[in-house]
Design a protein around this motif. Structure first.
Motif, PDB file in Angstrom:
ATOM      1  N   ASP A   1       0.902  -1.004  -0.084  1.00  0.00           N
ATOM      2  CA  ASP A   1      -0.050  -0.007   0.002  1.00  0.00           C
ATOM      3  C   ASP A   1       0.780   1.229  -0.076  1.00  0.00           C
ATOM      4  OD1 ASP A   1      -2.619  -1.322   0.249  1.00  0.00           O
ATOM      5  OD2 ASP A   1      -2.213  -2.026   2.209  1.00  0.00           O
ATOM      6  N   LEU A   2       1.899   1.416   0.639  1.00  0.00           N
ATOM      7  CA  LEU A   2       2.891   2.527   0.569  1.00  0.00           C
ATOM      8  C   LEU A   2       4.404   1.938   0.653  1.00  0.00           C
ATOM      9  CD1 LEU A   2       1.175   4.771   3.425  1.00  0.00           C
ATOM     10  CD2 LEU A   2       1.122   5.188   1.155  1.00  0.00           C
ATOM     11  N   ILE A   3       5.086   2.722   0.343  1.00  0.00           N
ATOM     12  CA  ILE A   3       6.571   2.658   0.302  1.00  0.00           C
ATOM     13  C   ILE A   3       7.227   3.873   0.865  1.00  0.00           C
ATOM     14  CG2 ILE A   3       8.761   2.417  -1.091  1.00  0.00           C
ATOM     15  CD1 ILE A   3       7.308   1.339  -3.178  1.00  0.00           C
ATOM     16  N   ILE A   4       7.803   3.807   2.004  1.00  0.00           N
ATOM     17  CA  ILE A   4       8.379   4.833   2.747  1.00  0.00           C
ATOM     18  C   ILE A   4       9.770   4.754   2.399  1.00  0.00           C
ATOM     19  CG2 ILE A   4       8.545   6.067   5.142  1.00  0.00           C
ATOM     20  CD1 ILE A   4       6.042   4.358   5.807  1.00  0.00           C
ATOM     21  N   GLY A   5      10.385   6.346   2.410  1.00  0.00           N
ATOM     22  CA  GLY A   5      11.816   6.248   2.268  1.00  0.00           C
ATOM     23  C   GLY A   5      12.005   7.685   2.725  1.00  0.00           C
ATOM     24  N   ALA A   6      13.581   8.166   2.534  1.00  0.00           N
ATOM     25  CA  ALA A   6      13.975   9.629   2.740  1.00  0.00           C
ATOM     26  C   ALA A   6      13.202  10.653   1.825  1.00  0.00           C
ATOM     27  CB  ALA A   6      15.446   9.532   2.580  1.00  0.00           C
ATOM     28  N   ARG A   7      13.086  11.612   2.312  1.00  0.00           N
ATOM     29  CA  ARG A   7      12.234  12.796   1.516  1.00  0.00           C
ATOM     30  C   ARG A   7      13.051  12.697  -0.078  1.00  0.00           C
ATOM     31  NH1 ARG A   7       9.628  17.149   3.381  1.00  0.00           N
ATOM     32  NH2 ARG A   7       8.931  15.466   4.989  1.00  0.00           N
ATOM     33  N   SER A   8      12.104  12.615  -1.030  1.00  0.00           N
ATOM     34  CA  SER A   8      12.550  12.721  -2.412  1.00  0.00           C
ATOM     35  C   SER A   8      11.372  12.719  -3.542  1.00  0.00           C
ATOM     36  CB  SER A   8      13.513  11.547  -2.697  1.00  0.00           C
ATOM     37  OG  SER A   8      13.091  10.306  -2.719  1.00  0.00           O
ATOM     38  N   GLY A   9      11.538  12.684  -4.613  1.00  0.00           N
ATOM     39  CA  GLY A   9      10.260  12.516  -5.578  1.00  0.00           C
ATOM     40  C   GLY A   9      10.179  11.186  -5.210  1.00  0.00           C
ATOM     41  N   GLN A  10       8.732  10.790  -5.773  1.00  0.00           N
ATOM     42  CA  GLN A  10       8.115   9.479  -5.719  1.00  0.00           C
ATOM     43  C   GLN A  10       8.625   8.604  -6.780  1.00  0.00           C
ATOM     44  OE1 GLN A  10       3.824   9.331  -6.202  1.00  0.00           O
ATOM     45  NE2 GLN A  10       3.838  10.400  -8.059  1.00  0.00           N
ATOM     46  N   VAL A  11       8.921   9.144  -8.103  1.00  0.00           N
ATOM     47  CA  VAL A  11       9.798   8.288  -9.087  1.00  0.00           C
ATOM     48  C   VAL A  11      10.856   7.804  -8.467  1.00  0.00           C
ATOM     49  CG1 VAL A  11      10.524   7.997 -11.321  1.00  0.00           C
ATOM     50  CG2 VAL A  11       8.263   9.295 -10.963  1.00  0.00           C
ATOM     51  N   ASN A  12      11.775   8.613  -7.861  1.00  0.00           N
ATOM     52  CA  ASN A  12      13.065   8.194  -7.578  1.00  0.00           C
ATOM     53  C   ASN A  12      12.891   7.306  -6.487  1.00  0.00           C
ATOM     54  OD1 ASN A  12      16.107   8.524  -7.276  1.00  0.00           O
ATOM     55  ND2 ASN A  12      15.572   9.548  -5.149  1.00  0.00           N
ATOM     56  N   LEU A  13      12.062   7.661  -5.465  1.00  0.00           N
ATOM     57  CA  LEU A  13      11.810   6.415  -4.220  1.00  0.00           C
ATOM     58  C   LEU A  13      11.375   5.173  -4.863  1.00  0.00           C
ATOM     59  CD1 LEU A  13      11.600   5.624  -1.435  1.00  0.00           C
ATOM     60  CD2 LEU A  13       9.572   7.046  -1.114  1.00  0.00           C
ATOM     61  N   LEU A  14      10.385   5.214  -5.902  1.00  0.00           N
ATOM     62  CA  LEU A  14      10.042   3.857  -6.556  1.00  0.00           C
ATOM     63  C   LEU A  14      11.145   3.195  -7.054  1.00  0.00           C
ATOM     64  CD1 LEU A  14       7.402   2.157  -7.307  1.00  0.00           C
ATOM     65  CD2 LEU A  14       7.644   3.306  -9.549  1.00  0.00           C
ATOM     66  N   LEU A  15      12.100   3.780  -7.985  1.00  0.00           N
ATOM     67  CA  LEU A  15      13.014   3.215  -8.757  1.00  0.00           C
ATOM     68  C   LEU A  15      14.333   2.441  -7.836  1.00  0.00           C
ATOM     69  CD1 LEU A  15      14.003   6.002 -11.238  1.00  0.00           C
ATOM     70  CD2 LEU A  15      12.659   3.874 -11.825  1.00  0.00           C
ATOM     71  N   TYR A  16      14.578   3.235  -6.740  1.00  0.00           N
ATOM     72  CA  TYR A  16      15.591   2.379  -5.830  1.00  0.00           C
ATOM     73  C   TYR A  16      14.844   1.572  -5.234  1.00  0.00           C
ATOM     74  CZ  TYR A  16      15.065   5.647  -1.706  1.00  0.00           C
ATOM     75  OH  TYR A  16      14.567   6.460  -1.030  1.00  0.00           O
ATOM     76  N   SER A  17      13.886   1.655  -4.604  1.00  0.00           N
ATOM     77  CA  SER A  17      13.262   0.646  -3.663  1.00  0.00           C
ATOM     78  C   SER A  17      12.855  -0.585  -4.261  1.00  0.00           C
ATOM     79  CB  SER A  17      12.130   1.403  -2.663  1.00  0.00           C
ATOM     80  OG  SER A  17      11.149   1.599  -3.496  1.00  0.00           O
ATOM     81  N   VAL A  18      12.329  -0.561  -5.564  1.00  0.00           N
ATOM     82  CA  VAL A  18      11.296  -1.633  -6.292  1.00  0.00           C
ATOM     83  C   VAL A  18      12.241  -1.814  -7.398  1.00  0.00           C
ATOM     84  CG1 VAL A  18       9.304  -2.270  -7.348  1.00  0.00           C
ATOM     85  CG2 VAL A  18       9.086  -0.858  -5.511  1.00  0.00           C
ATOM     86  N   PHE A  19      12.832  -1.105  -8.248  1.00  0.00           N
ATOM     87  CA  PHE A  19      13.427  -1.521  -9.398  1.00  0.00           C
ATOM     88  C   PHE A  19      15.046  -1.583  -9.257  1.00  0.00           C
ATOM     89  CE2 PHE A  19       9.594   0.193 -10.963  1.00  0.00           C
ATOM     90  CZ  PHE A  19       9.059  -0.958 -11.856  1.00  0.00           C
ATOM     91  N   ARG A  20      15.584  -1.170  -8.015  1.00  0.00           N
ATOM     92  CA  ARG A  20      17.036  -1.122  -7.560  1.00  0.00           C
ATOM     93  C   ARG A  20      17.872  -0.343  -8.755  1.00  0.00           C
ATOM     94  NH1 ARG A  20      13.933  -4.177  -5.201  1.00  0.00           N
ATOM     95  NH2 ARG A  20      14.160  -6.266  -4.580  1.00  0.00           N
ATOM     96  N   ILE A  21      17.239   0.773  -8.930  1.00  0.00           N
ATOM     97  CA  ILE A  21      17.838   1.663 -10.095  1.00  0.00           C
ATOM     98  C   ILE A  21      18.224   2.875  -9.146  1.00  0.00           C
ATOM     99  CG2 ILE A  21      17.685   2.910 -12.075  1.00  0.00           C
ATOM    100  CD1 ILE A  21      15.743   0.880 -12.987  1.00  0.00           C
ATOM    101  N   GLY A  22      19.320   3.359  -9.396  1.00  0.00           N
ATOM    102  CA  GLY A  22      19.771   4.336  -8.552  1.00  0.00           C
ATOM    103  C   GLY A  22      19.903   4.289  -7.232  1.00  0.00           C
ATOM    104  N   ASN A  23      20.175   5.396  -6.248  1.00  0.00           N
ATOM    105  CA  ASN A  23      20.554   5.272  -4.745  1.00  0.00           C
ATOM    106  C   ASN A  23      19.334   6.203  -4.279  1.00  0.00           C
ATOM    107  OD1 ASN A  23      23.057   3.546  -4.650  1.00  0.00           O
ATOM    108  ND2 ASN A  23      23.613   5.302  -6.246  1.00  0.00           N
ATOM    109  N   ALA A  24      19.470   6.007  -3.050  1.00  0.00           N
ATOM    110  CA  ALA A  24      18.562   6.742  -2.150  1.00  0.00           C
ATOM    111  C   ALA A  24      19.249   8.311  -1.666  1.00  0.00           C
ATOM    112  CB  ALA A  24      18.291   6.159  -0.721  1.00  0.00           C
ATOM    113  N   THR A  25      18.382   9.272  -1.594  1.00  0.00           N
ATOM    114  CA  THR A  25      18.973  10.502  -1.153  1.00  0.00           C
ATOM    115  C   THR A  25      19.499  10.459   0.414  1.00  0.00           C
ATOM    116  OG1 THR A  25      16.875  11.109  -0.575  1.00  0.00           O
ATOM    117  CG2 THR A  25      17.354  11.608  -2.630  1.00  0.00           C
TER     118      THR A  25
END
Length: 419
Positions: free
Chosen positions: A55-79
């Motif tokens: 239902d929700l993905i929680i991460g450090a403050r950033s854009g939702q696409v960036n958060l989706l990319l690194y948490s689900v698709f393993r692309i990029g890094n967290a801020t």
């Protein structure tokens, strides 16, 4: 009309080579147009099916696409990372049914390493809420146990009991490897067609343990041996993101607002479905470009058919004159050329559909293996039927041009034709 179609069929058979080339041209156009459409829709579906039931993905403050990319698709890094206390606070929130911690940052021979806990194997869902299942082995239990995705096992040739070395950071180079702390593969997951297949999973305490002596991001301190580390208990201090499942969907927006207004540290909570839609919208330019190219290929194929009909028409003027002498009217000649164009287009469409499904049978396993896109062998969709109807209609319209010319020539040629 039946007589006209029979005559058109015999006329096409009389020019087998030319007709076959026209049919192949139309068939290839249909294969490309429908193939691109099928892959586009299936890619979109596979994209959306990467994660489900969360239902929700929680991460450090950033854009939702960036958060989706690194948490689900393993692309990029967290801020930034999330404090472990924040994870525990929201994991025990009254609206939360389950919570999965995720820790990223390490790699193994080009594959991302993810630290998590047993809840990942219990609650993570993909596709149509399908759970993760094991091809061999079991979830990690020991400190230096690892569970690998199917692509990792296949490409690197790993089996249960294989030893792997994790590297610090994304670049797997000699000076960044934790050489003295090998992990043992205890489980191999079944293929999912998602980034899970390309991930090495270890426990959160293991992530903490292998970074003893790496606190500054470089190996400047002494690293204890594996046996020494196993005698200690390691509790995570920070994670990269967390996946949340709620007891009720109604509470999604309320919890999202609570997370976004969290004062202890700046956090963002996103809904995976909304973020996936935004991500796909960003890729719409490439999607439209592929569709446009396919449409131009169809146009080129139909123009090739027009060229063939016009070329053959000059050679068939005597044939048209003979038909006129036998009682055929100019409108019969017109209908004959239209019928030939319709027949060639229809045959090309049928052949194109057969080639499309044969091609999908061959390449779909390769596409799934290489890109994680699962192509379902479904029937022709309503949109594809519309595309086919447009191609057939365009073929009929293309046939009008040589038909008009034949109509005019048949009025004046008679039995003596100037060749």
């Amino acid at each position: 009309m039946r007589v006209i179609f029979n005559l058109a069929w015999k006329s096409v058979l009389n020019r087998k080579t030319t007709a076959l080339l026209v049919v192949l041209t139309v068939a290839i156009s249909v294969v490309l147009l429908l193939g691109v459409e099928r892959i586009r829709t299936q890619a979109k579906a596979s994209f959306a099916n990467t994660i489900s039931g969360t239902d929700l993905i929680i991460g450090a403050r950033s854009g939702q696409v960036n958060l989706l990319l690194y948490s689900v698709f393993r692309i990029g890094n967290a801020t930034n990372n999330i404090d472990w206390q924040s994870f525990q606070k929201f994991a025990h929130h009254k609206a939360v049914s389950w919570a999965i911690p995720i820790s990223l940052g390490d790699s193994h021979r080009g594959f991302r390493v993810m630290g998590t806990n047993q809840d990942y194997f219990t609650h993570y869902r993909y596709g149509r809420k399908q759970p993760l299942t094991f091809q061999a082995g079991k979830p990690f239990k020991g400190l230096f146990d690892a569970v690998i995705g199917s692509d990792v096992a296949k490409k690197l040739g790993y089996q249960i009991g294989s030893k792997i070395i994790i590297a610090h950071g994304i670049s797997d180079v000699g000076f960044s490897r934790h050489d003295n702390l090998p992990f043992t593969v205890v489980g191999i997951l079944k293929p999912t067609g998602t980034p899970v297949d390309k991930t090495v999973h270890v426990s959160l305490p293991a992530i903490k343990a292998i970074h003893v002596g790496w606190e500054s991001g470089a190996h400047i301190g002494a690293t204890p041996s594996a046996n020494t580390l196993k005698q200690h208990s390691f509790a995570p201090q920070q994670i990269t993101a967390m996946l949340i499942g709620l007891k009720s969907k109604i509470q999604t927006f309320a919890l999202q607002r609570t997370v976004n207004n969290y004062r202890q540290e700046p956090l963002s909570a996103i809904m995976p479905g909304v973020a996936l839609h935004e991500l796909w919208s960003m890729m719409s330019v490439a999607e439209q470009a592929l569709t446009t190219i396919s449409a131009f290929v169809v146009i080129a194929g139909l123009l090739g058919m027009l060229s063939s009909l016009l070329t053959s028409l000059q050679e068939r003027r005597r044939e048209m004159a003979i038909l006129r002498a036998m009682g055929a009217r100019p409108n019969h000649i017109f209908a004959l050329l239209i019928s030939e164009a319709s027949l060639l287009t229809f045959t090309g469409i049928l052949l194109g559909l057969l080639l499309l499904y044969a091609l999908l049978t061959i390449v779909s396993p390769l596409i799934e293996q290489s890109y994680g896109i699962v192509i379902d062998f479904t029937g022709i969709s309503n949109y594809e039927w519309h595309l086919i109807a447009y191609i057939q209609l365009a073929g009929i319209i293309i046939g009008v041009i040589p038909a008009l010319r034949a109509y005019r020539q048949s009025l004046s040629d008679g039995m003596t034709i100037r060749l």
